[in-house]
Scaffold this active site. Structure first.
Site, PDB file in Angstrom:
ATOM      1  N   HIS A 136      44.177  33.952  48.527  1.00 43.93           N
ATOM      2  CA  HIS A 136      43.763  35.277  48.047  1.00 43.93           C
ATOM      3  C   HIS A 136      44.790  35.844  47.063  1.00 43.93           C
ATOM      4  CE1 HIS A 136      42.464  39.435  47.896  1.00 43.93           C
ATOM      5  NE2 HIS A 136      43.734  39.744  48.078  1.00 43.93           N
ATOM      6  N   HIS A 141      44.807  37.313  42.570  1.00 44.01           N
ATOM      7  CA  HIS A 141      45.520  38.375  41.848  1.00 44.01           C
ATOM      8  C   HIS A 141      46.290  37.915  40.612  1.00 44.01           C
ATOM      9  CE1 HIS A 141      45.048  41.845  44.567  1.00 44.01           C
ATOM     10  NE2 HIS A 141      45.105  40.982  45.576  1.00 44.01           N
ATOM     11  N   GLU A 184      41.113  45.130  43.948  1.00 47.61           N
ATOM     12  CA  GLU A 184      40.503  44.217  44.923  1.00 47.61           C
ATOM     13  C   GLU A 184      39.011  43.971  44.689  1.00 47.61           C
ATOM     14  OE1 GLU A 184      42.081  42.354  46.878  1.00 47.61           O
ATOM     15  OE2 GLU A 184      43.985  43.327  47.347  1.00 47.61           O
ATOM     16  N   SER A 203      38.231  35.668  45.173  1.00 47.64           N
ATOM     17  CA  SER A 203      38.745  34.726  46.167  1.00 47.64           C
ATOM     18  C   SER A 203      37.752  34.514  47.310  1.00 47.64           C
ATOM     19  CB  SER A 203      40.111  35.203  46.697  1.00 47.64           C
ATOM     20  OG  SER A 203      40.005  36.495  47.278  1.00 47.64           O
TER      21      SER A 203
END
Ligand SMILES: [Fe+2]
Length: 298
Positions: A136, A141, A184, A203
């Site tokens: 993730h 990111h 997010e 993700s």
């Protein structure tokens, strides 16, 4: 805020062996201790998302992935990624044990350091994990940190976080919602249609499909105060996704001092995760609410 270099205090036993832990919580990525299974988990997740994301993720994200040269060749070494990242935008990845306390996290971002959990999920957790792991944090990111505008936004967010931390828990909650609905779970409008930029989505196989294809969730144009005043889901896919026009829009909207915004929002009750505000929302999709859980939002 001036950052002092991580100071090694002790080695600590973790489920990955005896790892050096620093006062700030930064560790060395224990790359040699990853098992064949760990690398396989990375390869499986990487292949799965790379097949799914063209035409779904924004081009900036896909370009970032390609530029890093990540691939199905096992878990990347942070040191190698950092050579590319630091040269491009002055950011660097630091390895951490997992979720950090708010103020430590903000300090990292404010200093252009992105903390990445060094451990990866187990093979039976490919589809869901309640806390952020290496896949993730890194896959989700880091590619966008190569985009100069998004990279600046992340640093500004960190600085804003330090400030909100000093103001109080309600300000912090308003800011957390902004992170949630942009970094997010954000979508971006492009000439080719809506695309994903949020790390929580790219993700996740299921949500990469759901957020764009499903009629159930709302897709609503980004409005700073609207977003900062909207609760969210941590136990399911989002009921609402907010759509930005560009990373420049996001950066510019978040440039002014938030102090008066926090004061205004303190006087208003928050919106539920699935609310649509008929008079003010720019609605891309009015969700059918199908399959929505009825328990409380966060
Ligand atoms: Fe995340």
């Amino acid at each position: 805020m001036e950052h002092t270099p991580p100071r090694k205090v002790e080695h600590q036993q973790t489920d990955r062996g005896y790892v050096p832990v620093y006062a700030t919580g930064v560790v060395e990525q224990p790359w040699d201790s990853y098992s064949a299974t760990d690398h396989e988990v990375w390869n499986t997740l990487y292949a799965r998302q790379c097949k799914l994301l063209p035409g779904r993720a924004c081009q900036e994200f896909l370009d970032g992935l390609a530029r890093f040269g990540m691939g199905e060749k096992g878990i990347p070494k942070f040191s190698e990624l950092n050579e590319v990242l630091t040269a491009a935008t002055g950011w660097q990845i630091v390895a951490v044990e997992g979720l950090l306390p708010d103020e430590v996290f903000f300090d990292h971002l404010a200093n252009r350091r992105f903390p990445v959990s060094w451990w990866i999920r187990k093979p039976d957790q490919l589809d869901y994990l309640s806390e952020p792991d290496l896949f993730h944090d890194l896959f989700g990111h880091v590619p966008l940190l190569l985009n100069p505008v998004f990279a600046d936004y992340m640093q500004a967010y960190g600085r804003g976080g330090m400030k909100a931390f000093g103001i109080g828990p309600e300000a912090l909650m308003n800011l957390t919602r902004l992170y949630w609905y942009t970094v997010e779970f954000g979508l971006i409008d492009t000439p080719d249609g809506l695309r994903i930029y949020g790390a929580g989505i790219v993700s996740s196989k299921g949500e990469s499909i759901y957020c764009l294809d499903s009629e159930a969730p709302n897709r609503i144009g980004f409005d700073l105060e609207r977003v900062m005043n909207t609760r969210y889901r941590i136990d399911s896919y989002q009921q609402t996704y907010f759509v930005i026009d560009s990373f420049e829009q996001l950066f510019e909207a978040t440039t002014p001092d938030f102090t008066p915004i926090y004061a205004r929002l303190a006087a208003r009750p928050p919106h539920a995760a699935g609310d649509v505000l008929d008079t003010s929302d720019r609605v891309f999709n009015y969700g059918t609410r199908e399959g929505w859980a009825t328990n409380a939002d966060t």
